[in-house]
Write a protein that holds these residues in place. Structure first.
Motif, PDB file in Angstrom:
ATOM      1  N   GLY A   1       0.364  -1.283  -0.181  1.00 40.16           N
ATOM      2  CA  GLY A   1      -0.116  -0.241   0.058  1.00 40.16           C
ATOM      3  C   GLY A   1       0.583   1.422  -0.091  1.00 40.16           C
ATOM      4  N   ALA A   2       2.165   0.922  -0.005  1.00 32.52           N
ATOM      5  CA  ALA A   2       3.114   2.371   0.374  1.00 32.52           C
ATOM      6  C   ALA A   2       3.331   2.946  -1.190  1.00 32.52           C
ATOM      7  N   ALA A   3       2.858   1.769  -2.352  1.00 32.25           N
ATOM      8  CA  ALA A   3       2.955   2.885  -3.935  1.00 32.25           C
ATOM      9  C   ALA A   3       1.445   4.154  -3.576  1.00 32.25           C
ATOM     10  N   THR A   4       0.410   4.205  -2.759  1.00 32.10           N
ATOM     11  CA  THR A   4      -0.213   4.782  -2.619  1.00 32.10           C
ATOM     12  C   THR A   4      -0.508   5.839  -1.649  1.00 32.10           C
ATOM     13  N   LYS A   5       1.380   6.221  -1.443  1.00 34.44           N
ATOM     14  CA  LYS A   5       1.790   7.567  -0.569  1.00 34.44           C
ATOM     15  C   LYS A   5       2.986   7.503  -1.737  1.00 34.44           C
ATOM     16  N   PRO A   6       2.722   9.021  -1.664  1.00 39.24           N
ATOM     17  CA  PRO A   6       4.132   9.664  -2.881  1.00 39.24           C
ATOM     18  C   PRO A   6       5.371   9.492  -2.207  1.00 39.24           C
ATOM     19  N   TYR A   7       4.861   9.883  -0.457  1.00 43.47           N
ATOM     20  CA  TYR A   7       5.907  10.122   0.181  1.00 43.47           C
ATOM     21  C   TYR A   7       7.004   8.972  -0.132  1.00 43.47           C
ATOM     22  N   GLN A   8       5.806   7.650   0.251  1.00 36.03           N
ATOM     23  CA  GLN A   8       7.207   6.746   1.129  1.00 36.03           C
ATOM     24  C   GLN A   8       7.254   6.263  -0.588  1.00 36.03           C
ATOM     25  N   LEU A   9       6.936   5.889  -1.539  1.00 36.10           N
ATOM     26  CA  LEU A   9       6.876   6.368  -3.014  1.00 36.10           C
ATOM     27  C   LEU A   9       7.987   6.542  -3.600  1.00 36.10           C
ATOM     28  N   GLU A  10       8.434   7.368  -3.608  1.00 32.02           N
ATOM     29  CA  GLU A  10       9.918   8.546  -3.896  1.00 32.02           C
ATOM     30  C   GLU A  10      10.349   8.100  -3.035  1.00 32.02           C
ATOM     31  N   LYS A  11      10.619   7.665  -1.624  1.00 31.01           N
ATOM     32  CA  LYS A  11      12.044   7.087  -0.227  1.00 31.01           C
ATOM     33  C   LYS A  11      12.187   5.911  -1.102  1.00 31.01           C
ATOM     34  N   ALA A  12      11.169   5.116  -1.352  1.00 29.75           N
ATOM     35  CA  ALA A  12      11.167   3.608  -1.739  1.00 29.75           C
ATOM     36  C   ALA A  12      12.087   3.409  -2.966  1.00 29.75           C
ATOM     37  N   LEU A  13      11.625   4.508  -4.260  1.00 32.89           N
ATOM     38  CA  LEU A  13      11.831   3.866  -5.697  1.00 32.89           C
ATOM     39  C   LEU A  13      13.925   4.769  -5.845  1.00 32.89           C
ATOM     40  N   ARG A  14      14.139   5.676  -4.799  1.00 29.02           N
ATOM     41  CA  ARG A  14      14.991   6.179  -4.299  1.00 29.02           C
ATOM     42  C   ARG A  14      15.714   4.825  -3.940  1.00 29.02           C
ATOM     43  N   SER A  15      15.635   4.877  -3.035  1.00 29.02           N
ATOM     44  CA  SER A  15      16.192   3.953  -1.871  1.00 29.02           C
ATOM     45  C   SER A  15      16.911   2.243  -3.589  1.00 29.02           C
ATOM     46  N   MET A  16      15.347   2.016  -4.522  1.00 32.41           N
ATOM     47  CA  MET A  16      15.560   1.226  -4.935  1.00 32.41           C
ATOM     48  C   MET A  16      16.612   1.613  -6.245  1.00 32.41           C
ATOM     49  N   HIS A  17      16.227   2.906  -6.583  1.00 33.00           N
ATOM     50  CA  HIS A  17      17.690   2.532  -7.391  1.00 33.00           C
ATOM     51  C   HIS A  17      18.934   3.078  -7.038  1.00 33.00           C
ATOM     52  N   GLY A  18      19.432   3.480  -5.711  1.00 33.18           N
ATOM     53  CA  GLY A  18      20.621   3.696  -4.893  1.00 33.18           C
ATOM     54  C   GLY A  18      21.436   2.025  -5.175  1.00 33.18           C
ATOM     55  N   GLU A  19      20.202   1.316  -5.372  1.00 35.54           N
ATOM     56  CA  GLU A  19      20.885  -0.202  -4.688  1.00 35.54           C
ATOM     57  C   GLU A  19      21.259  -1.045  -6.306  1.00 35.54           C
ATOM     58  N   SER A  20      20.231  -0.945  -7.192  1.00 39.09           N
ATOM     59  CA  SER A  20      20.466  -1.003  -8.280  1.00 39.09           C
ATOM     60  C   SER A  20      21.804  -0.536  -8.693  1.00 39.09           C
ATOM     61  N   GLU A  21      22.139   0.513  -8.321  1.00 48.63           N
ATOM     62  CA  GLU A  21      23.309   1.565  -8.923  1.00 48.63           C
ATOM     63  C   GLU A  21      24.721   0.546  -8.236  1.00 48.63           C
ATOM     64  N   ARG A  22      24.323   0.074  -7.216  1.00 48.10           N
ATOM     65  CA  ARG A  22      25.629  -0.566  -6.325  1.00 48.10           C
ATOM     66  C   ARG A  22      25.453  -2.217  -7.280  1.00 48.10           C
ATOM     67  N   ILE A  23      24.450  -2.094  -7.333  1.00 48.49           N
ATOM     68  CA  ILE A  23      24.528  -4.011  -8.339  1.00 48.49           C
ATOM     69  C   ILE A  23      25.305  -3.738  -9.826  1.00 48.49           C
ATOM     70  N   ILE A  24      24.582  -2.367 -10.342  1.00 44.57           N
ATOM     71  CA  ILE A  24      25.836  -2.191 -11.807  1.00 44.57           C
ATOM     72  C   ILE A  24      26.986  -2.101 -11.639  1.00 44.57           C
ATOM     73  N   LYS A  25      27.519  -0.951 -10.173  1.00 44.98           N
ATOM     74  CA  LYS A  25      28.887  -0.625 -10.397  1.00 44.98           C
ATOM     75  C   LYS A  25      29.820  -2.250  -9.613  1.00 44.98           C
ATOM     76  N   LEU A  26      28.885  -3.554  -9.290  1.00 41.29           N
ATOM     77  CA  LEU A  26      29.525  -3.982  -8.732  1.00 41.29           C
ATOM     78  C   LEU A  26      29.714  -5.544  -9.955  1.00 41.29           C
ATOM     79  N   VAL A  27      29.273  -5.320 -10.398  1.00 39.82           N
ATOM     80  CA  VAL A  27      28.405  -6.524 -11.837  1.00 39.82           C
ATOM     81  C   VAL A  27      29.920  -5.659 -13.322  1.00 39.82           C
ATOM     82  N   SER A  28      30.040  -4.387 -12.861  1.00 41.52           N
ATOM     83  CA  SER A  28      30.870  -3.632 -13.761  1.00 41.52           C
ATOM     84  C   SER A  28      32.027  -4.436 -13.453  1.00 41.52           C
ATOM     85  N   ASP A  29      32.866  -3.865 -12.305  1.00 42.18           N
ATOM     86  CA  ASP A  29      33.584  -4.322 -11.550  1.00 42.18           C
ATOM     87  C   ASP A  29      33.577  -5.336 -12.473  1.00 42.18           C
TER      88      ASP A  29
END
Length: 528
Positions: A332-360
């Motif tokens: 249900g957090a997807a219906t709350k803009p604040y929680q949605l943005e926070k979750a998306l930013r966190s997932m974006h940061g984690e995906s960048e970590r995965i991309i950097k790790l795989v690239s290395d």
């Protein structure tokens, strides 16, 4: 039938080295003995024939006068040399001088009646030959051939002419076959008068079979002695061969104890035989290489296991975080803009970590397989000067000093060297205080190397840890947050890049803290 053939084959072609050496040595020795026997038979037969011919000639010259008077007178009744007319026949010696048949051996009384062995056989006179006479013949100068005793073979006319005109050696002889098919040893002796006139050639023959029996007897004695020698050699060579092969048996026992878990066993390298000593040395060298290979394989497997575990751990953390945020959004957090943005930013940061790790990881795999370095001659001081604004931004409020020598030319891959500088600078930033931290970048050169050093005033690196900082996924502080500490691949990538430039990298730390990372690169020697 096949079983018997197999046994015979195993007898003549044994698989045991001891039996092979023994059998082949006996074969070689037997072959040598056969050759010696053949040569001995040839040499002895020639020697025996020559000795017999010499003996016949000596006895011809030693015959009593009355024998030759009777013999030669009977074959040439009209010859002026006939006995009773004052001219006694003489037999020419090997040097061409005539000698009276009885001059060297006068009659010594009555020696008994004729026994069929000599010219006086069956007549009144003395038998003067001490060997069996098979035939006696006389050939006069006109070529008339007269057989006086036995079955005398007739030779070619040129043989008789040669006997009349050539000085014959005392051992010269001719082997000829008579009309009965038996071989005879023939001796041709010229006969002349005291006046110097040659009246013909005396041909005396003896059976070859008697001589051959002597040769066969000697040959059988040689074969018997050779067999005894082979038997004695067999029983003598076996213990010597067994003792000689003892080092090989010990080598077999030692090698049988060696396996993948026991590679520290070694073969004794000191032996009396040079070949076995070289074989032992080769085995030991092979075992050394195997031990190094097995140890390297164990280390590689351990590193691979550790690598897989670390990579899985590093990937699991951001994936778990992304999975957790997705669950929150689905609840249900997807219906709350604040929680949605926070979750998306966190997932974006984690995906960048995965991309950097795989690239290395991909970069490390490429560097391990085949470093692709586009080395060109350029000025390293200019490259680092261009990076200064970016490095100062990364340092934030930390104090940064640059001490760069000018005109520093080296062959390097510009992008890869930038990554080396950036990795070392980021490592210094992570281990220094944000406010009181101090980072120094120095570039110097001498006649051989270019030296790049990045130092900081952080807590330093313990001496026991300095050799491990370039390992993959290694971090000094395992409990430090990965958001600040990284995955532990930066220094490993840096080391691979530096080695791809034929350089070295090392780290040092003082007793009061601080760390220094020193990169040495070979200077450019001209050209591009």
């Amino acid at each position: 039938m096949g079983r018997w053939i197999g046994q015979i084959t195993r007898f003549f072609r044994p698989r045991s080295l001891r039996l092979q050496l023994l059998s082949r040595s006996l074969v070689i020795l037997s072959g040598l003995l056969v050759l010696i026997g053949i040569f001995q038979y040839i040499i002895m037969s020639h020697f025996l024939y020559q000795n017999t011919a010499t003996n016949i000639r000596n006895q011809i010259r030693s015959a009593p006068p009355h024998a030759w008077d009777q013999l030669l007178g009977s074959v040439q009744p009209g010859n002026p040399a006939r006995p009773g007319q004052g001219q006694t026949p003489q037999v020419q010696s090997s040097d061409g001088q005539g000698t009276s048949p009885g001059s060297s051996m006068p009659p010594q009384g009555n020696r008994g009646p004729g026994n069929g062995r000599g010219p006086g056989a069956g007549q009144a006179g003395d038998p003067f030959f001490t060997f069996d006479i098979s035939s006696i013949a006389f050939v006069d100068t006109g070529g008339t051939f007269t057989t006086m005793h036995g079955t005398a073979p007739r030779l070619a006319e040129n043989d008789y002419q040669a006997a009349l005109t050539t000085r014959l050696g005392s051992g010269s002889y001719i082997i000829a076959r008579d009309s009965t098919g038996k071989n005879q040893l023939l001796v041709l002796q010229p006969v002349s008068t005291f006046g110097g006139g040659t009246i013909g050639v005396l041909q005396i023959g003896t059976s070859v079979s008697a001589l051959q029996r002597v040769l066969v007897q000697q040959l059988l004695i040689f074969v018997f002695l050779a067999l005894i020698a082979l038997i004695i050699g067999l029983f003598t060579f076996l213990p010597i061969l067994r003792r000689t092969l003892v080092p090989l048996s010990r080598m077999v026992d030692t090698v049988s104890r060696i396996n993948a878990g026991n590679l520290n066993e070694r073969i004794a390298a000191s032996h009396e035989q040079l070949e076995i000593e070289l074989l032992s040395s080769s085995f030991n060298d092979m075992l050394d290489r195997l031990e190094v290979s097995f140890e390297a394989e164990r280390e590689a497997k351990e590193k691979m296991r550790q690598f897989v575990a670390d990579a899985s751990h590093e990937l699991r953390t951001p994936l778990t975080s992304i999975h957790g945020f997705l669950e929150v959004l689905l609840r249900g957090a997807a219906t709350k803009p604040y929680q949605l943005e926070k979750a998306l930013r966190s997932m974006h940061g984690e995906s960048e970590r995965i991309i950097k790790l795989v690239s290395d990881l991909l970069l490390l795999a490429q560097l391990d397989k085949q470093p692709n370095m586009a080395l060109t001659k350029d000025r390293l001081d200019v490259v680092i000067t261009e990076m200064q604004p970016q490095l100062r931004i990364l340092a934030a409020d930390r104090h940064v000093d640059f001490s760069l020598a000018t005109a520093v030319e080296v062959k390097f891959d510009k992008d890869k060297i930038k990554q080396v500088v950036l990795n070392l600078f980021q490592n210094a930033v992570q281990h220094t205080d944000p406010l009181s931290g101090k980072i120094t970048v120095q570039l110097a050169q001498d006649e051989t190397y270019i030296r790049l050093m990045v130092s900081d005033n952080g807590p330093g690196i313990p001496l026991a840890e300095q050799a491990k900082v370039f390992e993959r996924f290694y971090r000094l502080d395992a409990s430090r947050s990965r958001s600040h500490g990284g995955a532990g691949l930066g220094l490993a990538i840096t080391k691979s890049i530096v080695e791809g430039h034929n350089g070295t990298i090392a780290c040092t730390s003082g007793p009061t803290g601080g760390a220094k990372f020193i990169v040495l690169l070979p200077r450019a020697q001209g050209g591009n």
